[in-house]
Write a protein that holds these residues in place. Structure first.
Motif, PDB file in Angstrom:
ATOM      1  N   GLY A 281       8.823  26.073  18.188  1.00  0.00           N
ATOM      2  CA  GLY A 281      10.048  26.868  18.283  1.00  0.00           C
ATOM      3  C   GLY A 281      11.140  26.258  17.421  1.00  0.00           C
ATOM      4  O   GLY A 281      10.871  25.448  16.527  1.00  0.00           O
ATOM      5  N   GLU A 282      12.370  26.605  17.723  1.00  0.00           N
ATOM      6  CA  GLU A 282      13.483  26.099  16.915  1.00  0.00           C
ATOM      7  C   GLU A 282      14.026  24.799  17.496  1.00  0.00           C
ATOM      8  O   GLU A 282      13.841  23.721  16.943  1.00  0.00           O
ATOM      9  CB  GLU A 282      14.589  27.168  16.861  1.00  0.00           C
ATOM     10  CG  GLU A 282      15.732  26.798  15.974  1.00  0.00           C
ATOM     11  CD  GLU A 282      16.971  27.622  16.268  1.00  0.00           C
ATOM     12  OE1 GLU A 282      17.576  27.463  17.360  1.00  0.00           O
ATOM     13  OE2 GLU A 282      17.356  28.440  15.413  1.00  0.00           O
ATOM     14  N   GLN A 283      14.678  24.903  18.636  1.00  0.00           N
ATOM     15  CA  GLN A 283      15.264  23.741  19.316  1.00  0.00           C
ATOM     16  C   GLN A 283      15.437  24.132  20.774  1.00  0.00           C
ATOM     17  O   GLN A 283      15.472  25.317  21.100  1.00  0.00           O
ATOM     18  CB  GLN A 283      16.612  23.399  18.705  1.00  0.00           C
ATOM     19  CG  GLN A 283      17.608  24.524  18.853  1.00  0.00           C
ATOM     20  CD  GLN A 283      19.067  24.101  18.718  1.00  0.00           C
ATOM     21  OE1 GLN A 283      19.351  22.945  18.510  1.00  0.00           O
ATOM     22  NE2 GLN A 283      19.973  25.040  18.860  1.00  0.00           N
ATOM     23  N   PRO A 284      15.545  23.135  21.675  1.00  0.00           N
ATOM     24  CA  PRO A 284      15.718  23.499  23.081  1.00  0.00           C
ATOM     25  C   PRO A 284      17.005  24.277  23.288  1.00  0.00           C
ATOM     26  O   PRO A 284      17.982  24.080  22.559  1.00  0.00           O
ATOM     27  CB  PRO A 284      15.797  22.145  23.793  1.00  0.00           C
ATOM     28  CG  PRO A 284      15.928  21.115  22.735  1.00  0.00           C
ATOM     29  CD  PRO A 284      15.509  21.705  21.438  1.00  0.00           C
ATOM     30  N   GLY A 285      16.993  25.162  24.270  1.00  0.00           N
ATOM     31  CA  GLY A 285      18.207  25.878  24.651  1.00  0.00           C
ATOM     32  C   GLY A 285      18.879  25.134  25.805  1.00  0.00           C
ATOM     33  O   GLY A 285      18.458  24.038  26.187  1.00  0.00           O
TER      34      GLY A 285
ATOM     35  N   GLU B 173      16.487  24.309  28.684  1.00  0.00           N
ATOM     36  CA  GLU B 173      15.500  23.305  28.290  1.00  0.00           C
ATOM     37  C   GLU B 173      16.150  21.927  28.188  1.00  0.00           C
ATOM     38  O   GLU B 173      15.571  20.912  28.562  1.00  0.00           O
ATOM     39  CB  GLU B 173      14.878  23.674  26.934  1.00  0.00           C
ATOM     40  CG  GLU B 173      13.934  24.868  26.980  1.00  0.00           C
ATOM     41  CD  GLU B 173      14.636  26.218  26.969  1.00  0.00           C
ATOM     42  OE1 GLU B 173      15.875  26.247  26.783  1.00  0.00           O
ATOM     43  OE2 GLU B 173      13.957  27.254  27.145  1.00  0.00           O
TER      44      GLU B 173
ATOM     45  N   PRO C 167      10.284  22.225  27.014  1.00  0.00           N
ATOM     46  CA  PRO C 167      10.499  23.317  26.052  1.00  0.00           C
ATOM     47  C   PRO C 167      10.152  24.683  26.645  1.00  0.00           C
ATOM     48  O   PRO C 167       9.290  24.793  27.520  1.00  0.00           O
ATOM     49  CB  PRO C 167       9.506  22.981  24.925  1.00  0.00           C
ATOM     50  CG  PRO C 167       8.402  22.239  25.615  1.00  0.00           C
ATOM     51  CD  PRO C 167       9.056  21.471  26.739  1.00  0.00           C
ATOM     52  N   PHE C 168      10.836  25.685  26.162  1.00  0.00           N
ATOM     53  CA  PHE C 168      10.550  27.087  26.473  1.00  0.00           C
ATOM     54  C   PHE C 168      10.385  27.370  27.963  1.00  0.00           C
ATOM     55  O   PHE C 168       9.348  27.852  28.411  1.00  0.00           O
ATOM     56  CB  PHE C 168       9.308  27.562  25.700  1.00  0.00           C
ATOM     57  CG  PHE C 168       9.623  27.895  24.265  1.00  0.00           C
ATOM     58  CD1 PHE C 168      10.250  29.079  23.935  1.00  0.00           C
ATOM     59  CD2 PHE C 168       9.316  27.007  23.252  1.00  0.00           C
ATOM     60  CE1 PHE C 168      10.584  29.375  22.619  1.00  0.00           C
ATOM     61  CE2 PHE C 168       9.638  27.289  21.931  1.00  0.00           C
ATOM     62  CZ  PHE C 168      10.264  28.474  21.610  1.00  0.00           C
TER      63      PHE C 168
ATOM     64  N   ALA D  43      14.260  32.595  26.719  1.00  0.00           N
ATOM     65  CA  ALA D  43      13.327  32.788  25.597  1.00  0.00           C
ATOM     66  C   ALA D  43      11.919  32.394  26.018  1.00  0.00           C
ATOM     67  O   ALA D  43      10.922  33.016  25.630  1.00  0.00           O
ATOM     68  CB  ALA D  43      13.762  31.956  24.395  1.00  0.00           C
TER      69      ALA D  43
ATOM     70  N   ASN E  20       9.166  22.016  19.642  1.00  0.00           N
ATOM     71  CA  ASN E  20      10.270  22.555  18.851  1.00  0.00           C
ATOM     72  C   ASN E  20      10.425  21.788  17.543  1.00  0.00           C
ATOM     73  O   ASN E  20      10.109  20.594  17.478  1.00  0.00           O
ATOM     74  CB  ASN E  20      11.577  22.443  19.643  1.00  0.00           C
ATOM     75  CG  ASN E  20      11.700  23.538  20.672  1.00  0.00           C
ATOM     76  OD1 ASN E  20      11.623  24.712  20.340  1.00  0.00           O
ATOM     77  ND2 ASN E  20      11.856  23.155  21.931  1.00  0.00           N
TER      78      ASN E  20
ATOM     79  N   HIS F 229      11.283  34.602  16.462  1.00  0.00           N
ATOM     80  CA  HIS F 229      11.590  33.739  17.606  1.00  0.00           C
ATOM     81  C   HIS F 229      11.992  34.618  18.796  1.00  0.00           C
ATOM     82  O   HIS F 229      12.761  35.555  18.620  1.00  0.00           O
ATOM     83  CB  HIS F 229      12.733  32.801  17.240  1.00  0.00           C
ATOM     84  CG  HIS F 229      12.894  31.703  18.237  1.00  0.00           C
ATOM     85  ND1 HIS F 229      13.371  31.929  19.506  1.00  0.00           N
ATOM     86  CD2 HIS F 229      12.590  30.391  18.177  1.00  0.00           C
ATOM     87  CE1 HIS F 229      13.371  30.783  20.170  1.00  0.00           C
ATOM     88  NE2 HIS F 229      12.901  29.831  19.384  1.00  0.00           N
TER      89      HIS F 229
ATOM     90  N   SER G  94      14.087  34.212  21.071  1.00  0.00           N
ATOM     91  CA  SER G  94      15.555  34.291  21.277  1.00  0.00           C
ATOM     92  C   SER G  94      16.167  35.331  20.358  1.00  0.00           C
ATOM     93  O   SER G  94      17.157  35.978  20.711  1.00  0.00           O
ATOM     94  CB  SER G  94      16.238  32.959  20.973  1.00  0.00           C
ATOM     95  OG  SER G  94      15.755  31.977  21.794  1.00  0.00           O
TER      96      SER G  94
END
Ligand code: URA
Length: 485
Positions: free
Chosen positions: A326-330, A333, A339-340, A344, A366, A448, A450
């Motif tokens: 993925g991109e980066q933790p939200g 997360e 992660p994830f 998302a 990520n 992605h 998100s």
């Protein structure tokens, strides 16, 4: 008076041949009565379109009229045939007629085309496929029931063929049907019977919808104009709408009352750096992935670690055939350290499950391991990592790949692609086609989750979700075709 009976449920070719013949005979529009076969009326002396074609002649009309007529003839207005013939007749002397937007015939033509386009757009957004049990020749089969206002099925079928090319499907409607079997697209204007099917995809749609529904932003009027009520009965998620709307006010109040979540103190993160090490700082004897995880817990390669709660490292089995990046933790997360698992993550989980992939058997990570955000009041708003931050974190991703040794790597979005390939490309250019990586690995690229959640237009959102799910089906297919190790 001439009566022309169209037998093919008003298909464009049939109308065109009849119109050409009438024009060749110099029959004025007011002298023609158009009807569909089986519509009653005085059929004595009526000509069918094929009788007329025999006396046809060559008539030239502009491409724009043909395109307009092809669209307008799909409308269910019974006057469409005579309107089109009247315009065709007038075009013989009024060459620029179509540009006269104030003309009553042209205005009516424009209205019909607009309605047809809108109906077609709604079909693309609101068709919901359900899986039929029987797999044929190794292909999964799906059916959908849809109730369009106009005869748009043939016109819109190409969209579904392109989008769902790797599954067999049938779309049945009271105004015709379309079917695809991987080889040929068959369409018909005959009314189709409603197929009976209900599967877990219905539940998936409901979960997805409940997730993206934002009680703080409910605009009932706008929502009903985007998703008109007449389509609800064939959309599994629509059954949730009344309750979601009814509970919106309460949920907004709950959200406002909820305390802002506090990340743990900075010193705890520094301590994490030393966890798993001996007194002298050397690593204790840990399996490679565990050692890597612990090292990453103390990563200070870029400034993102200063404001994030913790490093969010990858998760999954030590050896996995498929790795998702993925991109980066939200926000969620970052607080949980996994992660994830936030919104998302839910879209991801559902699509993975729908593709028949077991999340517990894949490795999920990520491109960037720390949450980058900006504060707005009590909220932490996601910010996209820049190329430098991605470059710093590539080291961790490459180590994860080295240890996990996946055969398929899936880049979720542009940041993941940048991390894995070291270059930026628009997702649309690289999406869906396997790209070879080092060590016989395959890279597949998709959007992605998100990005889907952030889309304001519900139609586009629904289509993007379908596309995402279809990409993950592609991952599954590719996986199925890989020879066993
Ligand atoms: N988005 C990501 O890219 N990764 C996560 O873990 C969560 C949201």
């Amino acid at each position: 008076m001439r009566t022309v009976t169209l037998e093919g449920r008003g298909a464009f070719d049939e109308w065109r041949d009849a119109a050409r013949a009438l024009l060749g005979d110099g029959v004025a529009p007011e002298q023609v009565r158009w009807q569909l076969a089986g519509q009653g009326g005085d059929l004595f002396g009526a000509a069918t379109a094929s009788d007329l074609t025999a006396r046809s002649c060559e008539i030239s009309v502009s491409k724009s009229f043909v395109e307009a007529a092809e669209a307008a003839i799909c409308h269910s207005d019974s006057e469409r045939f005579s309107l089109l013939y009247r315009i065709l007749w007038r075009l013989q002397h009024e060459r620029s007629l179509l540009q006269v937007t104030s003309d009553a015939d042209v205005a009516q033509l424009t209205r019909l085309i607009k309605n047809v386009r809108r109906d077609s757009h709604k079909m693309k957004a609101f068709v919901r496929f359900r899986e039929v049990d029987a797999v044929q020749a190794g292909r999964r089969r799906f059916v959908a029931w849809f109730e369009p206002e106009h005869f748009i099925v043939s016109r819109t079928a190409g969209f579904f063929q392109r989008r769902f090319t790797d599954m067999d499907w049938l779309i049945a409607t009271p105004k015709g049907s379309a079917a695809w079997n991987g080889q040929a697209l068959k369409t018909s204007r005959e009314p189709a019977a409603r197929p009976e099917a209900e599967d877990e995809t219905d539940e998936l749609w409901r979960t997805y919808f409940a997730n993206i529904f934002n009680p703080a932003r409910v605009k009932i009027r706008a929502m009903q104009s985007e998703m008109p009520k007449k389509y609800w009965k064939n959309m599994p998620e629509a059954s949730l709408i009344p309750d979601l709307i009814a509970g919106a006010e309460r949920r907004v109040a709950e959200m406002a009352a909820r305390e802002a979540r506090q990340p743990p103190a900075f010193h705890e993160r520094l301590q994490a750096q030393w966890r798993g090490r001996e007194e002298d700082g050397s690593s204790v004897d840990l399996p490679p992935l565990e050692r890597l995880r612990q090292e990453a817990a103390g990563c200070t390669r870029c400034p993102l670690h200063c404001h994030a709660t913790q490093t969010v490292f990858g998760e999954g089995p030590v050896v996995a055939e498929i790795m998702f990046v993925g991109e980066q933790p939200g926000d969620t997360e970052d607080l949980a350290g996994r992660p994830f698992i936030g919104p998302a993550g839910q879209v991801f989980d559902e699509a993975v499950a729908a593709a028949g992939i077991d999340r517990s058997q894949v490795y999920v990570t990520n491109a960037v391991k720390h949450f980058k955000y900006e504060r707005r009041g009590k909220r932490r708003i996601h910010m996209r990592p820049d190329a430098g931050e991605v470059a710093h974190c590539r080291w961790w991703v490459s180590k994860e790949i080295e240890i996990i040794r996946p055969r398929i790597v899936v880049a979720l979005g542009a940041t993941a692609y940048l991390s894995l390939r070291g270059e930026s490309r628009p997702i649309a250019e690289v999406r869906g086609m396997p790209i070879p990586l080092q060590d016989n690995r395959m890279l597949l690229v998709t959007t992605h989750p998100s990005a889907i959640l952030r889309m304001p237009d519900p139609d586009l959102k629904a289509r993007s979700l379908e596309a995402f799910r279809s990409d993950l089906l592609g991952v599954r297919r590719l996986f199925d075709t890989l020879p066993a190790l």
